[in-house]
Design a protein around this motif. Structure first.
Motif, PDB file in Angstrom:
ATOM      1  N   PRO A  98      57.290 -55.145  43.169  1.00  0.00           N
ATOM      2  CA  PRO A  98      58.481 -55.994  43.214  1.00  0.00           C
ATOM      3  C   PRO A  98      58.605 -56.679  44.582  1.00  0.00           C
ATOM      4  N   ARG A  99      59.001 -57.930  44.536  1.00  0.00           N
ATOM      5  CA  ARG A  99      59.168 -58.680  45.787  1.00  0.00           C
ATOM      6  C   ARG A  99      60.374 -58.156  46.554  1.00  0.00           C
ATOM      7  N   PRO A 100      60.186 -57.887  47.853  1.00  0.00           N
ATOM      8  CA  PRO A 100      61.343 -57.446  48.634  1.00  0.00           C
ATOM      9  C   PRO A 100      62.319 -58.599  48.853  1.00  0.00           C
ATOM     10  N   ARG A 101      63.570 -58.271  48.946  1.00  0.00           N
ATOM     11  CA  ARG A 101      64.601 -59.276  49.202  1.00  0.00           C
ATOM     12  C   ARG A 101      64.561 -59.646  50.678  1.00  0.00           C
ATOM     13  N   ARG A 102      64.527 -60.927  50.957  1.00  0.00           N
ATOM     14  CA  ARG A 102      64.509 -61.390  52.342  1.00  0.00           C
ATOM     15  C   ARG A 102      65.935 -61.405  52.894  1.00  0.00           C
ATOM     16  N   GLU A 103      66.108 -60.746  54.006  1.00  0.00           N
ATOM     17  CA  GLU A 103      67.415 -60.640  54.647  1.00  0.00           C
ATOM     18  C   GLU A 103      67.534 -61.675  55.766  1.00  0.00           C
ATOM     19  N   GLY A 104      68.774 -61.996  56.143  1.00  0.00           N
ATOM     20  CA  GLY A 104      69.013 -62.859  57.287  1.00  0.00           C
ATOM     21  C   GLY A 104      68.591 -62.166  58.572  1.00  0.00           C
ATOM     22  N   LEU A 105      68.338 -62.947  59.601  1.00  0.00           N
ATOM     23  CA  LEU A 105      67.853 -62.383  60.861  1.00  0.00           C
ATOM     24  C   LEU A 105      68.947 -61.873  61.782  1.00  0.00           C
ATOM     25  N   GLY A 106      70.181 -62.151  61.512  1.00  0.00           N
ATOM     26  CA  GLY A 106      71.256 -61.681  62.380  1.00  0.00           C
ATOM     27  C   GLY A 106      71.205 -62.333  63.751  1.00  0.00           C
ATOM     28  N   MET A 107      70.968 -63.622  63.757  1.00  0.00           N
ATOM     29  CA  MET A 107      70.844 -64.371  65.010  1.00  0.00           C
ATOM     30  C   MET A 107      72.183 -64.542  65.706  1.00  0.00           C
ATOM     31  N   ASP A 108      72.110 -64.740  67.018  1.00  0.00           N
ATOM     32  CA  ASP A 108      73.318 -65.081  67.763  1.00  0.00           C
ATOM     33  C   ASP A 108      73.679 -66.542  67.487  1.00  0.00           C
ATOM     34  N   GLU A 109      74.857 -66.948  67.901  1.00  0.00           N
ATOM     35  CA  GLU A 109      75.364 -68.289  67.586  1.00  0.00           C
ATOM     36  C   GLU A 109      74.478 -69.404  68.147  1.00  0.00           C
ATOM     37  N   ALA A 110      74.024 -69.265  69.370  1.00  0.00           N
ATOM     38  CA  ALA A 110      73.181 -70.312  69.981  1.00  0.00           C
ATOM     39  C   ALA A 110      71.892 -70.505  69.194  1.00  0.00           C
ATOM     40  N   SER A 111      71.294 -69.430  68.733  1.00  0.00           N
ATOM     41  CA  SER A 111      70.053 -69.522  67.965  1.00  0.00           C
ATOM     42  C   SER A 111      70.302 -70.090  66.570  1.00  0.00           C
ATOM     43  N   ARG A 112      71.412 -69.701  65.935  1.00  0.00           N
ATOM     44  CA  ARG A 112      71.733 -70.231  64.600  1.00  0.00           C
ATOM     45  C   ARG A 112      71.946 -71.736  64.632  1.00  0.00           C
TER      46      ARG A 112
END
Length: 188
Positions: free
Chosen positions: A55-69
């Motif tokens: 089964p394909r794993p679910r890709r999660e968000g990276l939890g970036m800081d605001e400047a990086s987002r």
């Protein structure tokens, strides 16, 4: 040369059915043929696919800081396991461990470049030969650092503020995978 170009292109198309960068791939093959294949380069490529099963794993968000987002149109997702529609994996490194011990393989003169773009190392996976220049760059508008988790080579931790010169290193000892990280942006 046209025949060799056709042969190499056909092989690329056959082995990379979902090639996302067809134009760039064709230009690389064209440049390779135009430069002339020297005897030392013939047969130096390993081509194949790593296929994901299960089964394909679910890709999660990276939890970036605001400047990086802010530098991304959409929130980036984890790239530890990237599976194409045909089941093949992206960001895979294949190493030949046996059968080439008696052959010489000089380090390429072209350096390997890892760039920090949008708080993500690009490319995600690459190979570097002993003695080959390894360059890190910061293309972001904020500070990064590159920390190597080397075991056999001298580990390094290089600060890279925005708009600073590229940093260059050379690995002197054979080593398996070396993980890189950024202490400012832990998801990198």
């Amino acid at each position: 040369q046209g025949g060799r170009l056709g042969q190499l292109w056909a092989e690329k198309v056959r082995t990379d059915l979902k090639m996302p960068n067809r134009g760039q791939s064709f230009v690389r093959i064209l440049a390779y043929v135009a430069e002339g294949e020297s005897a030392q380069n013939v047969g130096r490529a390993v081509v194949g696919k790593a296929i994901f099963q299960g089964p394909r794993p679910r890709r999660e968000g990276l939890g970036m800081d605001e400047a990086s987002r802010k530098v991304h149109k959409d929130p980036p997702l984890d790239e530890n396991v990237l599976i194409r529609k045909d089941g093949s994996l992206a960001n895979v490194f294949i190493q030949v461990k046996k059968g080439l011990e008696k052959k010489e393989h000089p380090a390429p003169s072209k350096p390997v470049l890892i760039d920090q773009i949008g708080s993500i190392f690009r490319p995600r996976v690459t190979g570097v030969m002993i003695g080959q220049k390894f360059i890190t760059r910061n293309s972001d508008p904020y500070i990064h650092n590159v920390r190597s988790l080397s075991l056999k080579n001298r580990a390094f931790n290089i600060a890279q503020p925005p708009k600073t010169a590229d940093r260059e290193r050379v690995f002197r000892r054979k080593e398996g995978p070396i993980q890189l990280g950024c202490d400012f942006h832990k998801w990198m």
